[in-house]
Write an enzyme that holds these catalytic residues in place. Structure first.
Site, PDB file in Angstrom:
ATOM      1  CD  GLU A 165       3.560  -0.075   6.988  1.00 11.28           C
ATOM      2  OE1 GLU A 165       3.022   0.867   6.377  1.00 11.28           O
ATOM      3  OE2 GLU A 165       2.933  -0.868   7.714  1.00 11.28           O
ATOM      4  CG  HIS A 182      -0.277   0.081   2.542  1.00  9.15           C
ATOM      5  ND1 HIS A 182       0.008  -1.054   3.283  1.00  9.15           N
ATOM      6  CD2 HIS A 182       0.163   1.130   3.285  1.00  9.15           C
ATOM      7  CE1 HIS A 182       0.592  -0.693   4.423  1.00  9.15           C
ATOM      8  NE2 HIS A 182       0.707   0.621   4.454  1.00  9.15           N
ATOM      9  CG  HIS A 203       3.924   4.756   5.064  1.00  7.41           C
ATOM     10  ND1 HIS A 203       2.993   5.354   5.876  1.00  7.41           N
ATOM     11  CD2 HIS A 203       3.436   3.512   4.825  1.00  7.41           C
ATOM     12  CE1 HIS A 203       2.009   4.507   6.131  1.00  7.41           C
ATOM     13  NE2 HIS A 203       2.246   3.382   5.505  1.00  7.41           N
TER      14      HIS A 203
HETATM   15 CO    CO Z   1       1.200   1.701   6.166  1.00  9.50          CO
END
Ligand code: CO
Length: 142
Positions: free
Chosen positions: A133, A11, A84
């Site tokens: 991440e 994502h 992120h």
């Molecule tokens: Co995230």
């Protein structure tokens, strides 16, 4: 050096001042229809929901309070902004060790992320200014 590598893009995290408004934007401007109910993650100081897309997700993140780690981000970017990018990894502990072996700065210890699997963050200075991440692949999703 091991052959550790990142996997699928899971994502893109977008910090927003108000999740309902952001959901409305994805619904009305972009026609997104599959958007999850927002939920609170008090330990992380954030409220989160996901815009589900055929190949990925947008993670909408709203600060829960002034202690939230994204409170400052919203102060600097009042309309929100890209926060992120998240890649999947098989084993978060291997990922953390390898990131450190390769000289990257891992922010904190592995913790449970919004998908219920372990995550870490890698400092933006290591990736052209992008906060990365890494998350263990949710079981059963692939
Ligand atoms: Co995230």
């Amino acid at each position: 050096m091991s052959d550790f590598k990142i996997g699928a893009l899971n994502h893109v995290g977008v910090a927003v001042p108000n999740i309902p408004d952001a959901i409305e934007t994805y619904r009305t401007l972009y026609g997104a229809t599959d958007i999850t109910e927002p939920f609170d993650m008090p330990e992380q100081g954030v409220r989160v929901c996901f815009v589900n897309l055929p190949n990925s997700q947008i993670e909408l993140i709203e600060p829960l309070n002034e202690q939230s780690p994204i409170h400052n981000f919203i102060e600097k970017n009042p309309k929100g902004g890209q926060h992120h990018v998240c890649f999947e990894v098989e084993d978060i502990h291997v990922a953390k060790q390898e990131m450190e072996n390769r000289g990257a700065t891992v922010l904190g210890e592995p913790r449970i992320g919004a998908h219920g699997t372990l995550i870490i963050f890698v400092h933006p200075k290591n990736s052209n200014g992008v906060l990365i991440e890494l998350m263990e692949t949710p079981r059963g999703e692939h």
